[in-house]
Design an enzyme around this catalytic site. Structure first.
Site, PDB file in Angstrom:
ATOM      1  N   GLU A 164      16.223  31.857  50.119  1.00 56.41           N
ATOM      2  CA  GLU A 164      15.881  33.117  50.675  1.00 56.41           C
ATOM      3  C   GLU A 164      17.291  33.738  51.158  1.00 56.41           C
ATOM      4  O   GLU A 164      17.979  32.921  52.075  1.00 56.41           O
ATOM      5  CB  GLU A 164      14.914  33.010  51.808  1.00 56.41           C
TER       6      GLU A 164
ATOM      7  N   ALA B 121       4.747  37.630  56.170  1.00 55.98           N
ATOM      8  CA  ALA B 121       3.396  37.383  56.210  1.00 55.98           C
ATOM      9  C   ALA B 121       3.104  37.230  57.645  1.00 55.98           C
ATOM     10  O   ALA B 121       1.881  37.736  58.165  1.00 55.98           O
ATOM     11  CB  ALA B 121       2.831  35.886  55.348  1.00 55.98           C
ATOM     12  N   GLY B 122       3.716  36.408  58.558  1.00 54.57           N
ATOM     13  CA  GLY B 122       3.496  36.432  59.897  1.00 54.57           C
ATOM     14  C   GLY B 122       4.235  37.602  60.738  1.00 54.57           C
ATOM     15  O   GLY B 122       4.202  37.253  61.940  1.00 54.57           O
TER      16      GLY B 122
ATOM     17  N   ASP C 185       5.284  34.697  49.472  1.00 50.78           N
ATOM     18  CA  ASP C 185       6.038  35.256  50.572  1.00 50.78           C
ATOM     19  C   ASP C 185       7.349  34.438  51.064  1.00 50.78           C
ATOM     20  O   ASP C 185       8.038  34.913  51.914  1.00 50.78           O
ATOM     21  CB  ASP C 185       5.133  35.436  51.823  1.00 50.78           C
TER      22      ASP C 185
ATOM     23  N   HIS D  83       9.004  37.145  52.812  1.00 51.41           N
ATOM     24  CA  HIS D  83       8.861  36.239  54.189  1.00 51.41           C
ATOM     25  C   HIS D  83       8.458  37.009  55.423  1.00 51.41           C
ATOM     26  O   HIS D  83       8.985  36.803  56.490  1.00 51.41           O
ATOM     27  CB  HIS D  83      10.157  35.397  54.445  1.00 51.41           C
TER      28      HIS D  83
ATOM     29  N   THR E  36       2.508  31.158  51.525  1.00 53.40           N
ATOM     30  CA  THR E  36       3.029  31.748  52.905  1.00 53.40           C
ATOM     31  C   THR E  36       3.675  30.646  53.551  1.00 53.40           C
ATOM     32  O   THR E  36       4.121  30.842  54.843  1.00 53.40           O
ATOM     33  CB  THR E  36       1.768  32.555  53.879  1.00 53.40           C
TER      34      THR E  36
ATOM     35  N   GLY F 246      -4.050  25.389  62.241  1.00 50.88           N
ATOM     36  CA  GLY F 246      -4.390  26.514  62.866  1.00 50.88           C
ATOM     37  C   GLY F 246      -4.696  27.826  61.882  1.00 50.88           C
ATOM     38  O   GLY F 246      -5.606  28.450  61.870  1.00 50.88           O
ATOM     39  N   ILE F 247      -3.620  28.095  60.967  1.00 49.62           N
ATOM     40  CA  ILE F 247      -3.571  29.216  60.244  1.00 49.62           C
ATOM     41  C   ILE F 247      -4.767  29.101  58.879  1.00 49.62           C
ATOM     42  O   ILE F 247      -5.219  29.852  58.685  1.00 49.62           O
ATOM     43  CB  ILE F 247      -2.196  29.431  59.733  1.00 49.62           C
TER      44      ILE F 247
END
Length: 322
Positions: free
Chosen positions: A263, A284-285, A258, A282, A232, A151-152
């Site tokens: 992390e 981007a969303g 991202d 992190h 991403t 979807g993205i």
């Protein structure tokens, strides 16, 4: 029934859950592993983002757990097999942050192609690098390569086509003859061909044994020297040291990351000081709108799972990771 929320969630969604459940909202639990294990001891529901590890140890500490909500779609921090064995519903926010990620991709592609975003310090210091920055590139007519066409990836392709970019893509789950390619106006090509042709490459894949270090030194070397890379999805998909080497050697025009193999990103790693590199934590969303959509979707899904509604499938969340 009790729900524990171990990472940031939108306030209205939390309040909606409190109308039905005993909710402990403690976003600092993600940093306190022992406290998290203790907190889930009597919880029927748990809501996390990407940093809380819902692994065998946590499942063992949560004997009453019936639903895990994921504020996002990547599920590599959740033991799906363990949840399935226990009949625990896993509820991802499938599609809720797609627009935010796709816009991040297009925004960073445009910034990297133009190159002007790296001039702020020089201009503020009284320099005037106008000549050096006069060779930026326009998106029109250039080729975006989309690796992972869920979807993205499809939304990023649609936005790129609105900028008059050509779009090519690859996805191991979609054969070249699949109607999704024709419907999107995207040419399906093998990965190596995509890397060789694309002016910009964007990654939209889950982290699996097959995708770990998918973009290693060899594949990065196949990219065009004036191309840009955006990741991403998950940090482990890109060899960070190889990417930094390519940027320092001028074998890539630029990159935006991202997500990272570890992390938060440790200080002093190979990416530190690499040129033409955009690093973000992190996010981007994460937009105001996406936070609302993600939180509302997960709150509703966990409510249904805990009150006897239809079971939720986590499989769609494995197509992309954010």
């Amino acid at each position: 029934m009790r729900i524990v929320i171990s990472e940031f969630m939108d306030t209205p969604a939390i309040e909606a859950l409190r109308q039905r459940f005993d909710v402990r909202y403690a976003p600092d639990l993600v940093e306190q592993r022992d406290a998290l294990l203790q907190a889930v001891g009597d919880a029927e529901g748990l809501i996390v983002r990407n940093r809380s590890r819902v692994d065998a140890a946590l499942l063992a500490a949560a004997p009453r757990l019936r639903a895990v909500g994921r504020l996002g779609v990547g599920l590599d921090n959740i033991d799906l097999e363990g949840c399935a064995a226990r009949g625990i519903a896993v509820v991802p926010a499938t599609g809720a942050n797609a627009r935010a990620v796709a816009e991040y991709v297009i925004g960073t592609v445009l910034a990297l192609l133009r190159g002007a975003c790296f001039s702020s310090d020089a201009v503020a210091a009284g320099q005037w690098p106008r000549a050096a920055l006069s060779q930026g590139l326009e998106a029109q007519g250039r080729t975006l390569g989309v690796v992972g066409f869920g979807g993205i990836g499809r939304l990023a392709a649609r936005l790129a086509r609105a900028l008059d970019m050509n779009v090519i893509g690859c996805d191991a789950a979609l054969p070249p003859g699949h109607p999704a390619w024709e419907e999107a106006g995207v040419e399906a090509v093998p990965l190596d061909a995509l890397l060789a042709r694309a002016d910009a490459v964007t990654l939209h894949l889950p982290l699996t044994p097959g995708t770990r270090r998918l973009l290693d030194a060899g594949r990065i070397a196949r990219m065009r020297p004036d191309a840009v890379l955006v990741n991403t999805s998950r940090g482990g998909i890109v060899d960070e040291a190889a990417l930094a080497d390519a940027l320092r050697a001028g074998r890539l025009r630029g990159a935006a990351l991202d997500v990272f193999g570890e992390e938060p990103l440790p200080a002093g790693g190979p990416l530190a000081g690499a040129p033409n590199l955009i690093l973000t934590p992190h996010i981007a969303g994460l937009t105001q709108e996406a936070n609302t959509r993600v939180s509302d979707m997960v709150a509703a899904g966990v409510t249904i799972a805990l009150t006897g509604g239809p079971a939720h499938s986590a499989q769609s969340g494995q197509r992309e990771a954010h």
